[in-house]
Design an enzyme around this catalytic site. Structure first.
Site, PDB file in Angstrom:
ATOM      1  N   ASP A  23     -34.762  68.905  -2.346  1.00 58.16           N
ATOM      2  CA  ASP A  23     -34.749  69.066  -0.880  1.00 58.16           C
ATOM      3  C   ASP A  23     -34.560  67.740  -0.156  1.00 58.16           C
ATOM      4  OD1 ASP A  23     -35.388  71.765  -1.368  1.00 58.16           O
ATOM      5  OD2 ASP A  23     -37.510  71.247  -1.468  1.00 58.16           O
ATOM      6  N   HIS A  50     -28.337  74.029  -1.204  1.00 58.70           N
ATOM      7  CA  HIS A  50     -27.681  72.896  -0.549  1.00 58.70           C
ATOM      8  C   HIS A  50     -27.171  73.356   0.821  1.00 58.70           C
ATOM      9  CE1 HIS A  50     -27.117  70.643  -4.628  1.00 58.70           C
ATOM     10  NE2 HIS A  50     -28.366  70.870  -4.291  1.00 58.70           N
TER      11      HIS A  50
END
Ligand code: IMP
Length: 426
Positions: free
Chosen positions: A13, A41
Protein backbone atom coordinates in the site's frame (compact mmCIF):
# COMPACT_ATOMS: atom_id res chain seq x y z
CA UNK A 1 18.69 1.75 -17.71
CA UNK A 2 16.02 -0.12 -19.53
CA UNK A 3 14.67 -2.64 -17.01
CA UNK A 4 13.49 -1.24 -13.71
CA UNK A 5 11.98 -3.34 -10.94
CA UNK A 6 9.54 -1.42 -8.80
CA UNK A 7 8.88 -2.92 -5.39
CA UNK A 8 7.10 -1.79 -2.23
CA UNK A 9 9.64 -1.08 0.51
CA UNK A 10 7.21 -1.28 3.45
CA UNK A 11 4.13 -3.44 4.17
CA UNK A 12 2.41 -2.82 0.84
CA UNK A 13 0.00 0.00 0.00
CA UNK A 14 2.88 2.39 -0.65
CA UNK A 15 1.16 3.84 -3.71
CA UNK A 16 2.79 1.63 -6.32
CA UNK A 17 -0.20 2.03 -8.65
CA UNK A 18 0.39 5.75 -9.00
CA UNK A 19 4.15 5.37 -9.54
CA UNK A 20 3.59 2.59 -12.08
CA UNK A 21 1.09 4.78 -13.89
CA UNK A 22 3.46 7.75 -14.04
CA UNK A 23 6.33 5.57 -15.31
CA UNK A 24 4.10 3.75 -17.79
CA UNK A 25 4.32 6.88 -19.99
CA UNK A 26 7.93 5.99 -20.68
CA UNK A 27 7.88 2.22 -21.14
CA UNK A 28 7.16 -0.30 -23.85
CA UNK A 29 6.26 -3.14 -21.50
CA UNK A 30 5.14 -3.79 -17.96
CA UNK A 31 5.02 -7.07 -16.07
CA UNK A 32 3.78 -8.48 -12.79
CA UNK A 33 6.00 -11.20 -11.32
CA UNK A 34 4.48 -12.01 -7.91
CA UNK A 35 1.23 -12.31 -6.01
CA UNK A 36 -2.30 -12.28 -7.32
CA UNK A 37 -5.45 -10.32 -6.72
CA UNK A 38 -4.45 -9.69 -3.12
CA UNK A 39 -2.67 -6.64 -4.53
CA UNK A 40 -4.53 -3.43 -5.30
CA UNK A 41 -2.79 -0.90 -7.50
CA UNK A 42 -4.83 2.29 -7.61
CA UNK A 43 -4.66 4.86 -10.37
CA UNK A 44 -6.65 8.10 -10.34
CA UNK A 45 -7.45 9.38 -13.83
CA UNK A 46 -9.52 12.56 -13.74
CA UNK A 47 -12.42 11.78 -11.45
CA UNK A 48 -12.12 8.02 -11.96
CA UNK A 49 -10.39 5.80 -9.45
CA UNK A 50 -9.27 2.54 -11.04
CA UNK A 51 -8.01 -0.34 -8.91
CA UNK A 52 -6.07 -3.05 -10.72
CA UNK A 53 -5.25 -6.18 -8.79
CA UNK A 54 -3.77 -8.48 -11.40
CA UNK A 55 -3.40 -6.81 -14.77
CA UNK A 56 -0.38 -4.45 -14.91
CA UNK A 57 -1.24 -0.77 -14.64
CA UNK A 58 0.26 -0.16 -18.10
CA UNK A 59 -2.92 -1.60 -19.60
CA UNK A 60 -4.39 1.88 -19.24
CA UNK A 61 -2.03 3.01 -22.01
CA UNK A 62 -2.85 1.33 -25.33
CA UNK A 63 0.76 1.16 -26.48
CA UNK A 64 2.16 -0.66 -23.44
CA UNK A 65 2.51 -4.45 -23.67
CA UNK A 66 1.48 -6.09 -20.40
CA UNK A 67 2.52 -9.43 -18.93
CA UNK A 68 1.58 -11.56 -15.96
CA UNK A 69 4.48 -13.93 -15.26
CA UNK A 70 4.41 -17.43 -13.82
CA UNK A 71 5.43 -16.16 -10.37
CA UNK A 72 1.87 -14.84 -10.11
CA UNK A 73 -1.25 -16.75 -9.15
CA UNK A 74 -4.38 -16.15 -11.19
CA UNK A 75 -7.99 -16.43 -10.13
CA UNK A 76 -9.64 -17.00 -13.52
CA UNK A 77 -13.06 -15.73 -12.41
CA UNK A 78 -11.46 -12.62 -10.98
CA UNK A 79 -9.33 -12.04 -14.09
CA UNK A 80 -12.44 -12.10 -16.26
CA UNK A 81 -14.11 -9.65 -13.89
CA UNK A 82 -11.11 -7.29 -14.09
CA UNK A 83 -11.09 -7.51 -17.89
CA UNK A 84 -14.82 -6.74 -17.99
CA UNK A 85 -14.33 -3.77 -15.69
CA UNK A 86 -11.55 -2.49 -17.94
CA UNK A 87 -13.76 -2.98 -21.01
CA UNK A 88 -16.52 -0.97 -19.35
CA UNK A 89 -13.99 1.87 -19.00
CA UNK A 90 -13.17 1.61 -22.67
CA UNK A 91 -9.86 -0.19 -22.08
CA UNK A 92 -9.27 -3.09 -24.46
CA UNK A 93 -6.73 -5.44 -22.95
CA UNK A 94 -5.42 -6.59 -26.32
CA UNK A 95 -1.83 -6.24 -25.18
CA UNK A 96 -2.15 -8.56 -22.20
CA UNK A 97 -0.41 -11.94 -21.98
CA UNK A 98 -0.80 -14.22 -18.98
CA UNK A 99 1.74 -17.03 -18.67
CA UNK A 100 0.44 -20.55 -19.32
CA UNK A 101 2.24 -21.66 -16.19
CA UNK A 102 0.57 -19.34 -13.69
CA UNK A 103 -1.17 -21.36 -11.00
CA UNK A 104 -4.91 -20.99 -10.69
CA UNK A 105 -6.63 -19.75 -7.56
CA UNK A 106 -9.76 -21.88 -7.25
CA UNK A 107 -12.76 -21.58 -4.92
CA UNK A 108 -11.08 -24.25 -2.75
CA UNK A 109 -8.19 -21.88 -2.07
CA UNK A 110 -10.46 -18.96 -1.26
CA UNK A 111 -12.50 -21.03 1.21
CA UNK A 112 -9.42 -22.58 2.79
CA UNK A 113 -7.86 -19.15 3.17
CA UNK A 114 -10.91 -17.48 4.70
CA UNK A 115 -12.12 -20.28 6.94
CA UNK A 116 -8.56 -21.37 7.76
CA UNK A 117 -7.48 -17.92 8.92
CA UNK A 118 -10.68 -17.47 10.89
CA UNK A 119 -10.10 -20.80 12.62
CA UNK A 120 -6.73 -19.58 13.89
CA UNK A 121 -8.60 -17.26 16.26
CA UNK A 122 -6.27 -14.83 17.98
CA UNK A 123 -3.34 -16.27 16.04
CA UNK A 124 -4.91 -15.36 12.70
CA UNK A 125 -2.80 -13.55 10.09
CA UNK A 126 -5.52 -11.27 8.76
CA UNK A 127 -5.02 -12.34 5.15
CA UNK A 128 -6.87 -10.66 2.30
CA UNK A 129 -8.95 -13.85 1.98
CA UNK A 130 -8.21 -14.15 -1.74
CA UNK A 131 -6.88 -17.71 -1.55
CA UNK A 132 -3.25 -16.69 -2.08
CA UNK A 133 -1.56 -18.81 0.62
CA UNK A 134 -3.42 -22.05 -0.15
CA UNK A 135 -2.79 -21.60 -3.89
CA UNK A 136 0.98 -21.16 -3.46
CA UNK A 137 0.91 -24.09 -1.01
CA UNK A 138 -0.70 -26.30 -3.67
CA UNK A 139 1.88 -25.12 -6.19
CA UNK A 140 4.67 -26.23 -3.85
CA UNK A 141 2.83 -29.51 -3.13
CA UNK A 142 2.60 -30.21 -6.87
CA UNK A 143 -1.16 -30.32 -6.61
CA UNK A 144 -2.03 -27.09 -8.36
CA UNK A 145 -3.74 -26.40 -11.67
CA UNK A 146 -2.24 -23.97 -14.14
CA UNK A 147 -3.61 -21.65 -16.80
CA UNK A 148 -2.69 -24.14 -19.57
CA UNK A 149 -4.84 -26.81 -17.89
CA UNK A 150 -7.91 -24.71 -18.72
CA UNK A 151 -7.44 -25.58 -22.39
CA UNK A 152 -7.07 -29.34 -21.96
CA UNK A 153 -10.43 -30.54 -20.74
CA UNK A 154 -9.44 -34.08 -19.76
CA UNK A 155 -6.47 -32.88 -17.76
CA UNK A 156 -8.53 -30.11 -16.19
CA UNK A 157 -11.17 -32.53 -14.84
CA UNK A 158 -8.56 -35.03 -13.66
CA UNK A 159 -6.38 -32.53 -11.83
CA UNK A 160 -9.35 -30.77 -10.32
CA UNK A 161 -10.62 -34.12 -9.00
CA UNK A 162 -7.28 -34.83 -7.33
CA UNK A 163 -7.18 -31.39 -5.75
CA UNK A 164 -10.79 -31.67 -4.56
CA UNK A 165 -10.11 -35.06 -2.98
CA UNK A 166 -7.03 -33.80 -1.19
CA UNK A 167 -8.81 -30.83 0.34
CA UNK A 168 -12.12 -32.53 1.16
CA UNK A 169 -11.20 -33.52 4.75
CA UNK A 170 -9.84 -30.07 5.61
CA UNK A 171 -12.84 -28.30 4.16
CA UNK A 172 -15.14 -30.59 6.10
CA UNK A 173 -13.25 -29.96 9.32
CA UNK A 174 -13.56 -26.23 8.72
CA UNK A 175 -17.29 -26.62 8.07
CA UNK A 176 -17.21 -25.27 4.52
CA UNK A 177 -18.06 -26.90 1.21
CA UNK A 178 -17.05 -26.46 -2.42
CA UNK A 179 -19.05 -28.03 -5.22
CA UNK A 180 -16.59 -29.68 -7.63
CA UNK A 181 -19.15 -29.91 -10.44
CA UNK A 182 -19.87 -26.22 -10.16
CA UNK A 183 -16.17 -25.33 -10.11
CA UNK A 184 -15.49 -27.42 -13.21
CA UNK A 185 -18.43 -25.86 -15.04
CA UNK A 186 -17.18 -22.38 -14.14
CA UNK A 187 -13.67 -23.15 -15.39
CA UNK A 188 -15.02 -24.61 -18.62
CA UNK A 189 -17.15 -21.56 -19.20
CA UNK A 190 -14.29 -19.13 -18.55
CA UNK A 191 -11.64 -21.02 -20.54
CA UNK A 192 -12.52 -19.79 -24.06
CA UNK A 193 -12.70 -16.21 -22.82
CA UNK A 194 -9.25 -16.46 -21.26
CA UNK A 195 -7.56 -18.36 -24.08
CA UNK A 196 -6.73 -15.26 -26.17
CA UNK A 197 -4.68 -13.89 -23.26
CA UNK A 198 -2.71 -17.03 -22.44
CA UNK A 199 0.83 -17.35 -23.75
CA UNK A 200 4.52 -17.81 -23.14
CA UNK A 201 5.45 -14.79 -21.05
CA UNK A 202 9.01 -16.00 -20.48
CA UNK A 203 9.73 -16.03 -24.23
CA UNK A 204 8.01 -12.69 -24.73
CA UNK A 205 9.96 -11.08 -21.90
CA UNK A 206 13.27 -12.37 -23.26
CA UNK A 207 12.30 -10.77 -26.54
CA UNK A 208 11.38 -7.48 -24.84
CA UNK A 209 14.71 -7.33 -23.04
CA UNK A 210 16.71 -8.36 -26.12
CA UNK A 211 15.05 -5.66 -28.20
CA UNK A 212 16.09 -3.03 -25.66
CA UNK A 213 12.52 -2.05 -24.78
CA UNK A 214 12.07 -0.09 -21.58
CA UNK A 215 10.41 -2.46 -19.15
CA UNK A 216 8.86 -1.77 -15.77
CA UNK A 217 8.43 -4.74 -13.45
CA UNK A 218 5.44 -4.01 -11.26
CA UNK A 219 6.11 -5.69 -7.94
CA UNK A 220 3.15 -6.29 -5.66
CA UNK A 221 2.91 -5.94 -1.84
CA UNK A 222 6.05 -4.82 0.02
CA UNK A 223 9.38 -6.29 1.07
CA UNK A 224 8.24 -6.54 4.70
CA UNK A 225 5.53 -8.94 3.46
CA UNK A 226 8.01 -11.11 1.51
CA UNK A 227 7.72 -14.78 2.43
CA UNK A 228 11.48 -14.96 3.16
CA UNK A 229 12.45 -11.42 4.09
CA UNK A 230 9.28 -10.10 5.72
CA UNK A 231 7.85 -10.27 9.20
CA UNK A 232 7.12 -14.01 9.02
CA UNK A 233 4.53 -15.46 9.61
CA UNK A 234 2.68 -12.19 9.05
CA UNK A 235 3.60 -12.12 5.38
CA UNK A 236 2.15 -12.99 2.03
CA UNK A 237 3.15 -16.20 0.25
CA UNK A 238 5.11 -14.87 -2.70
CA UNK A 239 8.56 -13.44 -3.32
CA UNK A 240 8.40 -9.67 -3.19
CA UNK A 241 12.19 -9.31 -3.38
CA UNK A 242 13.19 -8.14 -6.87
CA UNK A 243 15.34 -11.27 -7.18
CA UNK A 244 12.04 -13.09 -7.63
CA UNK A 245 11.41 -11.17 -10.82
CA UNK A 246 13.93 -13.25 -12.77
CA UNK A 247 12.27 -16.53 -11.85
CA UNK A 248 8.77 -15.07 -11.85
CA UNK A 249 9.11 -13.90 -15.43
CA UNK A 250 11.66 -16.31 -16.88
CA UNK A 251 14.70 -14.12 -17.34
CA UNK A 252 18.37 -14.53 -16.54
CA UNK A 253 19.46 -13.27 -13.11
CA UNK A 254 20.97 -9.82 -13.27
CA UNK A 255 18.67 -8.52 -15.97
CA UNK A 256 17.31 -5.77 -13.73
CA UNK A 257 19.18 -2.50 -14.22
CA UNK A 258 17.73 -0.64 -11.24
CA UNK A 259 15.44 -1.26 -8.29
CA UNK A 260 12.94 1.43 -7.45
CA UNK A 261 11.60 1.20 -3.89
CA UNK A 262 8.22 2.79 -3.34
CA UNK A 263 7.89 4.34 0.10
CA UNK A 264 5.01 6.09 1.79
CA UNK A 265 6.00 9.19 3.80
CA UNK A 266 4.67 7.42 6.90
CA UNK A 267 4.03 3.79 7.75
CA UNK A 268 0.92 1.62 7.35
CA UNK A 269 0.04 -2.02 7.61
CA UNK A 270 -3.13 -4.09 7.14
CA UNK A 271 -3.65 -7.37 8.88
CA UNK A 272 -1.82 -8.61 11.94
CA UNK A 273 1.87 -8.51 12.79
CA UNK A 274 4.42 -6.32 14.55
CA UNK A 275 4.45 -2.59 13.81
CA UNK A 276 6.86 -0.72 16.12
CA UNK A 277 5.86 2.84 15.13
CA UNK A 278 2.10 2.27 15.15
CA UNK A 279 0.12 5.24 16.45
CA UNK A 280 -3.10 4.72 18.28
CA UNK A 281 -5.41 7.58 19.14
CA UNK A 282 -5.93 10.90 17.41
CA UNK A 283 -2.65 11.05 15.47
CA UNK A 284 -3.10 7.60 13.95
CA UNK A 285 -6.70 8.44 13.10
CA UNK A 286 -5.62 11.67 11.46
CA UNK A 287 -3.14 9.89 9.19
CA UNK A 288 -5.80 7.32 8.31
CA UNK A 289 -8.35 10.02 7.45
CA UNK A 290 -6.04 12.32 5.52
CA UNK A 291 -4.29 9.49 3.75
CA UNK A 292 -7.54 7.62 3.10
CA UNK A 293 -5.92 4.56 4.59
CA UNK A 294 -8.49 1.89 3.93
CA UNK A 295 -7.49 -1.33 2.14
CA UNK A 296 -8.08 -1.15 -1.63
CA UNK A 297 -8.65 -4.92 -1.66
CA UNK A 298 -10.63 -5.52 1.52
CA UNK A 299 -11.70 -2.03 2.68
CA UNK A 300 -10.15 -2.71 6.10
CA UNK A 301 -8.86 0.36 7.97
CA UNK A 302 -5.07 0.36 7.76
CA UNK A 303 -2.96 0.68 10.88
CA UNK A 304 -0.95 3.92 10.68
CA UNK A 305 2.24 5.23 12.26
CA UNK A 306 5.40 7.30 11.81
CA UNK A 307 7.89 6.42 9.11
CA UNK A 308 10.17 3.63 10.30
CA UNK A 309 13.56 4.42 8.79
CA UNK A 310 15.18 1.42 10.44
CA UNK A 311 12.89 -0.87 8.47
CA UNK A 312 13.27 1.25 5.35
CA UNK A 313 17.03 0.84 5.52
CA UNK A 314 16.53 -2.90 5.99
CA UNK A 315 14.43 -2.97 2.81
CA UNK A 316 16.88 -0.81 0.87
CA UNK A 317 19.81 -3.04 1.84
CA UNK A 318 18.00 -6.35 1.46
CA UNK A 319 16.37 -5.63 -1.88
CA UNK A 320 19.18 -3.52 -3.35
CA UNK A 321 16.99 -0.45 -3.75
CA UNK A 322 18.78 2.14 -5.91
CA UNK A 323 16.12 4.83 -6.06
CA UNK A 324 13.10 5.78 -3.98
CA UNK A 325 9.67 6.98 -5.04
CA UNK A 326 8.27 8.86 -2.03
CA UNK A 327 4.51 8.94 -1.85
CA UNK A 328 1.86 10.83 0.07
CA UNK A 329 4.14 13.59 1.31
CA UNK A 330 1.07 15.85 1.28
CA UNK A 331 -0.55 13.79 4.05
CA UNK A 332 2.04 15.18 6.48
CA UNK A 333 1.01 18.81 5.78
CA UNK A 334 0.04 20.50 9.06
CA UNK A 335 1.81 18.09 11.44
CA UNK A 336 4.26 19.55 13.96
CA UNK A 337 6.65 17.93 14.66
CA UNK A 338 7.07 15.09 12.20
CA UNK A 339 8.74 12.07 13.77
CA UNK A 340 10.83 9.33 12.17
CA UNK A 341 12.09 6.18 13.84
CA UNK A 342 15.90 6.06 13.67
CA UNK A 343 16.74 3.22 16.07
CA UNK A 344 15.11 0.74 18.44
CA UNK A 345 15.49 -0.16 22.06
CA UNK A 346 15.42 -3.86 22.86
CA UNK A 347 15.92 -5.16 26.41
CA UNK A 348 17.45 -1.86 27.47
CA UNK A 349 19.92 -1.78 24.58
CA UNK A 350 19.93 0.56 21.61
CA UNK A 351 19.74 -1.18 18.23
CA UNK A 352 20.91 0.89 15.28
CA UNK A 353 19.51 -1.52 12.70
CA UNK A 354 16.73 -4.06 12.33
CA UNK A 355 17.06 -6.94 14.79
CA UNK A 356 18.81 -9.97 13.32
CA UNK A 357 15.51 -11.78 13.59
CA UNK A 358 12.50 -9.70 12.65
CA UNK A 359 10.60 -11.79 15.24
CA UNK A 360 11.93 -9.32 17.79
CA UNK A 361 10.14 -6.42 16.13
CA UNK A 362 7.20 -7.18 18.40
CA UNK A 363 9.31 -6.33 21.46
CA UNK A 364 11.28 -3.26 20.35
CA UNK A 365 10.56 0.32 21.37
CA UNK A 366 11.05 2.89 18.61
CA UNK A 367 13.52 5.72 19.17
CA UNK A 368 12.40 8.80 17.30
CA UNK A 369 14.06 11.84 15.83
CA UNK A 370 11.76 14.86 15.79
CA UNK A 371 11.92 16.89 12.60
CA UNK A 372 10.27 20.24 11.90
CA UNK A 373 6.91 19.91 10.25
CA UNK A 374 5.39 22.27 7.69
CA UNK A 375 2.00 23.96 7.83
CA UNK A 376 0.99 23.30 4.24
CA UNK A 377 2.39 23.49 0.74
CA UNK A 378 3.41 19.91 -0.02
CA UNK A 379 -0.11 19.11 -1.17
CA UNK A 380 -0.29 19.33 -4.97
CA UNK A 381 3.32 20.57 -5.36
CA UNK A 382 4.57 19.88 -8.88
CA UNK A 383 8.24 20.75 -8.40
CA UNK A 384 10.90 20.29 -5.76
CA UNK A 385 11.34 24.06 -5.54
CA UNK A 386 7.65 24.49 -4.69
CA UNK A 387 8.00 22.39 -1.52
CA UNK A 388 8.29 24.04 1.89
CA UNK A 389 11.85 23.93 3.25
CA UNK A 390 10.93 21.52 6.05
CA UNK A 391 9.49 19.06 3.51
CA UNK A 392 12.75 19.25 1.52
CA UNK A 393 14.66 18.59 4.75
CA UNK A 394 12.41 15.59 5.40
CA UNK A 395 13.30 14.15 1.98
CA UNK A 396 17.00 14.77 2.58
CA UNK A 397 16.81 13.07 5.98
CA UNK A 398 15.25 9.98 4.40
CA UNK A 399 17.87 9.88 1.63
CA UNK A 400 20.77 10.22 4.04
CA UNK A 401 19.46 7.62 6.44
CA UNK A 402 18.29 5.05 3.89
CA UNK A 403 21.20 5.54 1.49
CA UNK A 404 19.11 5.86 -1.66
CA UNK A 405 18.13 8.86 -3.73
CA UNK A 406 14.50 10.04 -3.88
CA UNK A 407 13.77 10.15 -7.62
CA UNK A 408 10.04 10.81 -7.55
CA UNK A 409 7.78 12.58 -5.06
CA UNK A 410 4.00 12.25 -5.03
CA UNK A 411 2.00 15.07 -3.47
CA UNK A 412 -1.60 13.99 -4.05
CA UNK A 413 -3.72 11.22 -5.50
CA UNK A 414 -4.06 12.36 -9.10
CA UNK A 415 -1.70 11.57 -11.97
CA UNK A 416 -0.42 15.15 -12.02
CA UNK A 417 0.28 15.64 -8.30
CA UNK A 418 4.01 15.24 -7.89
CA UNK A 419 7.26 15.47 -9.77
CA UNK A 420 10.33 13.57 -10.89
CA UNK A 421 13.63 14.69 -9.40
CA UNK A 422 15.67 12.53 -11.69
CA UNK A 423 15.00 10.12 -14.51
CA UNK A 424 14.30 6.52 -13.53
CA UNK A 425 14.72 5.22 -17.09
CA UNK A 426 17.73 6.62 -18.88
P1 IMP B 1 -2.42 -12.70 1.83
O1 IMP B 1 -1.44 -12.12 0.86
O2 IMP B 1 -3.84 -12.47 1.42
O3 IMP B 1 -2.13 -14.11 2.16
O4 IMP B 1 -2.25 -11.90 3.22
C1 IMP B 1 -1.12 -12.03 4.06
C2 IMP B 1 -0.78 -10.70 4.69
O5 IMP B 1 -0.28 -9.81 3.71
C3 IMP B 1 -1.96 -9.97 5.34
O6 IMP B 1 -1.50 -9.26 6.46
C4 IMP B 1 -2.40 -9.00 4.27
O7 IMP B 1 -3.10 -7.91 4.79
C5 IMP B 1 -1.06 -8.62 3.69
N1 IMP B 1 -1.12 -8.17 2.29
C6 IMP B 1 -1.14 -8.94 1.19
N2 IMP B 1 -1.13 -8.19 0.08
C7 IMP B 1 -1.08 -6.92 0.49
C8 IMP B 1 -1.01 -5.68 -0.21
O8 IMP B 1 -0.96 -5.60 -1.43
N3 IMP B 1 -1.00 -4.57 0.58
C9 IMP B 1 -0.99 -4.63 1.93
N4 IMP B 1 -1.03 -5.76 2.61
C10 IMP B 1 -1.09 -6.90 1.90
Amino acid sequence: MSVVAMIGAQWGDEGKGKVADVLSREVGAMARFNGGNNAGHTVVVGSDKIVLRLVPVGILRPDVRCYVGRGCVVNPAYLLEELERLASLGVAAENLTVDWNCHLILPYHVKLDQAGDEALGRRRLGTTGRGIGPCYADKASRLGLRVADLFDDGRLAERLGALADRHAPTLEALGVAVDEVEVLAGLREGAPKLEPYAGDVAAAMRQEVASGAKVLLEGAHGLLLDVDYGTYPFVTSSTVHPGGAAAGLGLRPGFVDAVLGVVKAYQTRVGEGPFPTELSGELGERLRRRGNEYGSTTGRPRRCGWLDLVLLKYSVNTAGVDLIALNKLDVLDGLEPVKVCVAYELDGERLEGAPASLDHLGSVEPIYEELSGWADGASGATSYDALPKAAKDYIKFIEDYAGAEVAFVSTGPSRDDGFMRRQVFE
